[in-house]
Design an enzyme around this catalytic site. Sequence first.
Site, PDB file in Angstrom:
ATOM      1  N   CYS A 134       0.836  -1.205   0.000  1.00  0.00           N
ATOM      2  CA  CYS A 134       0.000   0.000   0.000  1.00  0.00           C
ATOM      3  C   CYS A 134       0.877   1.265   0.000  1.00  0.00           C
ATOM      4  O   CYS A 134       2.045   1.227  -0.443  1.00  0.00           O
ATOM      5  CB  CYS A 134      -0.976  -0.008   1.178  1.00  0.00           C
ATOM      6  SG  CYS A 134      -2.359   1.152   0.973  1.00  0.00           S
ATOM      7  N   ASP A 203      -3.678   1.409   9.799  1.00  0.00           N
ATOM      8  CA  ASP A 203      -4.881   2.249   9.916  1.00  0.00           C
ATOM      9  C   ASP A 203      -5.387   2.259  11.348  1.00  0.00           C
ATOM     10  O   ASP A 203      -5.943   3.257  11.811  1.00  0.00           O
ATOM     11  CB  ASP A 203      -5.972   1.760   8.966  1.00  0.00           C
ATOM     12  CG  ASP A 203      -5.558   2.044   7.533  1.00  0.00           C
ATOM     13  OD1 ASP A 203      -4.843   1.207   6.947  1.00  0.00           O
ATOM     14  OD2 ASP A 203      -5.893   3.131   7.039  1.00  0.00           O
TER      15      ASP A 203
HETATM   16  O1  LIG Z   1      -3.732   1.110   4.449  1.00  0.00           O
HETATM   17  C1  LIG Z   1      -3.353   2.225   4.179  1.00  0.00           C
HETATM   18  C2  LIG Z   1      -4.127   3.156   3.338  1.00  0.00           C
HETATM   19  O2  LIG Z   1      -5.363   2.623   2.920  1.00  0.00           O
HETATM   20  P1  LIG Z   1      -6.317   3.493   1.961  1.00  0.00           P
HETATM   21  O3  LIG Z   1      -5.540   3.794   0.728  1.00  0.00           O
HETATM   22  O4  LIG Z   1      -7.503   2.604   1.731  1.00  0.00           O
HETATM   23  O5  LIG Z   1      -6.689   4.745   2.729  1.00  0.00           O
HETATM   24  C3  LIG Z   1      -2.084   2.753   4.790  1.00  0.00           C
HETATM   25  O6  LIG Z   1      -1.140   1.734   4.939  1.00  0.00           O
HETATM   26  C4  LIG Z   1      -2.406   3.306   6.190  1.00  0.00           C
HETATM   27  O7  LIG Z   1      -3.497   4.191   6.122  1.00  0.00           O
HETATM   28  C5  LIG Z   1      -1.225   4.056   6.781  1.00  0.00           C
HETATM   29  O8  LIG Z   1      -0.955   5.217   6.016  1.00  0.00           O
HETATM   30  P2  LIG Z   1      -0.238   6.505   6.684  1.00  0.00           P
HETATM   31  O9  LIG Z   1       1.048   5.996   7.243  1.00  0.00           O
HETATM   32  O10 LIG Z   1      -0.054   7.478   5.565  1.00  0.00           O
HETATM   33  O11 LIG Z   1      -1.142   6.999   7.762  1.00  0.00           O
END
Ligand SMILES: O=C(COP(=O)(O)O)[C@H](O)[C@H](O)COP(=O)(O)O
Length: 333
Positions: A134, A203
């Site tokens: 991701c 998340d």
């Molecule tokens: O799973 C996702 C995003 O999912 P989506 O694209 O469905 O929002 C990221 O790994 C976390 O949100 C952490 O991101 P960060 O470290 O930027 O908070």
Amino acid sequence: MTSDPPLSDAVDDTAADIATMEIRGAATIAAAAADAVAAQARETASETDDPAAFERAMRRAGRRLYDTRPTAVSLPNALRYTLGRMEGDDVETLHDSVLAATTAFTDRLDRAQNDLGRVGANRLRDGDTVMTHCHSTDALSCVEHAVEQGKDISAIVKETRPRNQGHITATQLRDLGVDVTLIVDSAARRYLDEADHVLVGADSIAADGGVVNKIGTSGLAVNARERGVPIMVAAQTIKLHPDTLTGHTVEIEMRDEAEVIEADAREAIGDITVDNPAFDVTPPRYVDAIVTESGQFPPESIVTLMRELFGESADRPWEEPDATTADATGPTA
Ligand SMILES: O=C(COP(=O)(O)O)[C@H](O)[C@H](O)COP(=O)(O)O
């Protein structure tokens, strides 16, 4: 009775952008929510001098934002921080308290990401290869700091179907000067032999140390453990899910089937079910370290930090005061 001040366009637009994932990723969602709360406070203060109406408008904005996506706890935690600090007997004081809280929250976000990046970078050695899943700004901060420390880092980037957030990761890592190889998700196990770390974001993190992140993270972690590759989760403390302290589980968002299969193909296949869960839960036993701005933790000990930061229960300042009391132990995200 005069009508309540309206919902700010900024709140409506931000909520729509979060729901459609124009704004995505847990930290980015939290920052956008705080900005929208600030916009609501500014606009409402110019429209009413009734403190009760101001507070109602702020709670309504909070609910609109809260209802967008259920899994990333950074969103309710942003609302807890900003609306939870709303205080005063007149509109000006209420407005100022919300603005002070949104500014402090945004500063904290930036500082936390920077601080955890330094901690995470210490786990990476010169010449290491990370495998990512991701797009996580917290995870990228670790690589960025490692590069700043003069370490040569390579990355194997999973594309992350169905939304291909891996493309964003690949571009941003390339811009940092990292040597990037993009792979399809199903090639991960083959490439784990070339990886020194799996590096992902989160998340939500549950009280038992379970890590909720983009669908596919748990399978990657199981494979990585089997290959002996350590799994590092970069997550600032707004990713800690306080409701899990009282036994609630984290709701996994189910998204539209149109993200998985195009309309023509869907029609051609006919009567089948298409499921599209956006996240999964990696059990703590598959995670080696959770890297936060307060240092790194084995997943099993994250609960101590969670209690320190949130106490035993989490308030819900976007709800009407009566509802907050009534629903304090009700099901949550
Ligand atoms: O799973 C996702 C995003 O999912 P989506 O694209 O469905 O929002 C990221 O790994 C976390 O949100 C952490 O991101 P960060 O470290 O930027 O908070």
